[in-house]
Enzyme design. Structure first.
Site, short mmCIF file in Angstrom:
data_model
loop_
_atom_site.label_atom_id
_atom_site.label_comp_id
_atom_site.label_asym_id
_atom_site.label_seq_id
_atom_site.Cartn_x
_atom_site.Cartn_y
_atom_site.Cartn_z
N HIS A 202 21.14 -30.98 -24.94
CA HIS A 202 21.61 -31.28 -23.58
C HIS A 202 22.46 -30.17 -22.97
CE1 HIS A 202 25.34 -32.24 -25.64
NE2 HIS A 202 25.96 -32.15 -24.47
C1 UD1 Z 1 29.27 -33.38 -19.73
C2 UD1 Z 1 30.43 -32.70 -20.46
C3 UD1 Z 1 29.92 -32.12 -21.78
C4 UD1 Z 1 29.24 -33.20 -22.62
C5 UD1 Z 1 28.09 -33.79 -21.80
C6 UD1 Z 1 27.44 -34.89 -22.59
C7 UD1 Z 1 31.95 -31.70 -18.76
C8 UD1 Z 1 32.49 -30.45 -18.23
N1 UD1 Z 1 30.97 -31.59 -19.68
O1 UD1 Z 1 28.36 -32.35 -19.36
O2 UD1 Z 1 31.05 -31.63 -22.50
O3 UD1 Z 1 28.72 -32.60 -23.80
O4 UD1 Z 1 28.63 -34.33 -20.58
O5 UD1 Z 1 26.29 -35.37 -21.94
O6 UD1 Z 1 32.40 -32.75 -18.41
N2 UD1 Z 1 22.74 -37.08 -15.42
C9 UD1 Z 1 22.05 -38.25 -15.22
N3 UD1 Z 1 22.63 -39.43 -15.61
C10 UD1 Z 1 23.85 -39.48 -16.17
C11 UD1 Z 1 24.56 -38.28 -16.37
C12 UD1 Z 1 23.97 -37.09 -15.99
O7 UD1 Z 1 20.94 -38.26 -14.73
O8 UD1 Z 1 24.31 -40.58 -16.50
C13 UD1 Z 1 22.12 -35.81 -15.05
C14 UD1 Z 1 22.65 -35.27 -13.75
O9 UD1 Z 1 21.60 -34.63 -13.10
C15 UD1 Z 1 23.65 -34.26 -14.18
C16 UD1 Z 1 23.07 -33.71 -15.47
O10 UD1 Z 1 22.38 -34.83 -16.05
O11 UD1 Z 1 23.84 -33.25 -13.24
C17 UD1 Z 1 24.12 -33.17 -16.39
O12 UD1 Z 1 24.61 -34.14 -17.26
P1 UD1 Z 1 25.50 -33.76 -18.56
O13 UD1 Z 1 24.98 -32.58 -19.25
O14 UD1 Z 1 25.72 -34.98 -19.38
O15 UD1 Z 1 26.83 -33.48 -17.83
P2 UD1 Z 1 27.77 -32.28 -17.88
O16 UD1 Z 1 28.82 -32.67 -16.88
O17 UD1 Z 1 27.14 -30.98 -17.74
#
Ligand code: UD1
Length: 358
Positions: A202
């Site tokens: 991820h």
């Molecule tokens: C965040 C944390 C990271 C953690 C990760 C776990 C920060 C700075 N980083 O990463 O440390 O390892 O979460 O997943 O806070 N999305 C969905 N549904 C959701 C959540 C996200 O569709 O419920 C999609 C969205 O398009 C989003 C993308 O996934 O932009 C990124 O998600 P993710 O990698 O989890 O979030 P980060 O904020 O980058």
């Protein structure tokens, strides 16, 4: 009665909640769980929390995705309102997400004492948002709880020794609690009949457009494995997988929806080895005695690598194949001891009493 607020926001933060919540409630505290809504898809949030013994949030701020600044600012604004209303004795937050930093900013401004769990971890790369979140939170909070001795050393060398205690890793406490309840349905659902590997991906460094080469190398490696690889696809990774799915459609990689916590533990118990860029899953793999290839460039859990309990993959080093060949079965008991042996919760309760928080 002491009022304690716990803030979570992203999937890896939920699994750290149950044991401390229970211990605080048994001591007579009122525990209020606030979900920032940083993660919101059912597979990343609701389904997961409902598996964890009454870990249903009393508040959900519903901030959703956005730029890091947007997410942080939305949480700050909404959380401040709730904390003014609830007026807790102290707040607990863990990890290094935007939800963590936003909580630190709000509590610092309102002068509400903050406990930071998983404090002191460093990867020494300030280009990563998580590193900035960790450092700022550790320096804004009143009590830093370190999960491993190296994290405690980092806090001491940054002048935070007096505000820090080494308690162990809460993920291990909760892993030990839930491991016996592992759910093996994924094995039937994917019709797995023999040995298999378990993979999750991820991180931006493995899934974003600029990291295409790395993503393809990992996928090529997985598709050539001698055994099938179970691959629950995180929302961030979905677009990349769609783009290349036809290249890996021969059944060697078994794509599926993100798994719940108990199902993740089932896959972990049943699999032969783990390939992951999750800090949580890599620790759980090693505690389960499973060989683990960590698909990171850098890591905060250096001790796993130093003792050769896991292998890290960076493109300027040996190939994935060589790294995989160098994997060995980690000594689960010994590693668990280094992470506090499952006593983070009781150690923390002792610290909170000793320091007059309870
Ligand atoms: C965040 C944390 C990271 C953690 C990760 C776990 C920060 C700075 N980083 O990463 O440390 O390892 O979460 O997943 O806070 N999305 C969905 N549904 C959701 C959540 C996200 O569709 O419920 C999609 C969205 O398009 C989003 C993308 O996934 O932009 C990124 O998600 P993710 O990698 O989890 O979030 P980060 O904020 O980058």
């Amino acid at each position: 009665m002491k009022k304690v607020v716990r803030v979570v926001g992203a999937r890896p933060q939920y699994m750290q909640v149950p044991t401390l919540k229970k211990a605080l409630e048994e001591f007579g505290c009122k525990h209020i769980l606030i979900h920032t809504g940083q993660h919101y898809s059912p597979s990343m949030s609701g389904n997961l929390l409902s598996e964890l013994d009454n870990a249903i949030p009393q508040y959900n701020l519903g901030v959703g995705s956005g730029t890091h600044g947007q997410m942080t600012a939305r949480i700050v604004e909404k959380l401040e309102e709730i904390l003014i209303e609830v007026h807790p004795d102290f707040v607990i937050v863990d990890g290094d997400t935007n939800s963590t930093l936003a909580t630190a900013l709000v509590t610092a401004k309102l002068r509400i004492p903050l406990v930071h769990i998983e404090a002191g971890l460093r990867d020494f790369d300030r280009n990563r948002p998580e590193e900035i979140n960790r450092i700022l939170t550790d320096h804004a909070c009143e009590l830093c709880l370190a999960p491993i001795p190296r994290a405690m050393q980092n806090l001491i060398s940054e002048g935070r020794g007096d505000a820090s205690e080494l308690v162990g890793d809460f993920l291990l406490d909760n892993y030990l609690k839930y491991y016996p309840r592992a759910d093996f349905r994924i094995v039937d659902r994917l019709k797995i009949r023999g040995p298999f590997g378990f993979m999750t991906l991820h991180r931006p460094e493995n899934t974003d457009e600029w990291a295409l080469g790395r993503f393809q190398e990992i996928m090529n490696f997985a598709s050539k494995s001698e055994v099938p690889i179970v691959f629950p696809v995180h929302p961030r990774t979905e677009a990349r997988v769609r783009q290349f799915r036809q290249d890996y459609g021969d059944g060697s990689i078994l794509f599926c929806e993100p798994t719940g916590y108990l199902e993740t533990l089932g896959a972990l118990r049943a699999c032969q080895f783990v390939l992951t860029d999750s800090g949580g899953l890599s620790r759980e793999a090693v505690w389960s005695g499973k060989p683990c290839l960590m698909l990171f460039r850098k890591d905060t859990w250096h001790d796993l690598l130093e003792h050769n309990w896991a292998q890290i993959f960076s493109e300027d080093g040996p190939s994935l194949m060589d790294k995989f060949a160098a994997l060995s079965v980690p000594p689960a008991e010994e590693v668990r001891r280094m992470f506090g042996g499952g006593n983070a919760t009781s150690n923390t309760m002792d610290v909170l009493k000793k320091r007059g928080w309870l």
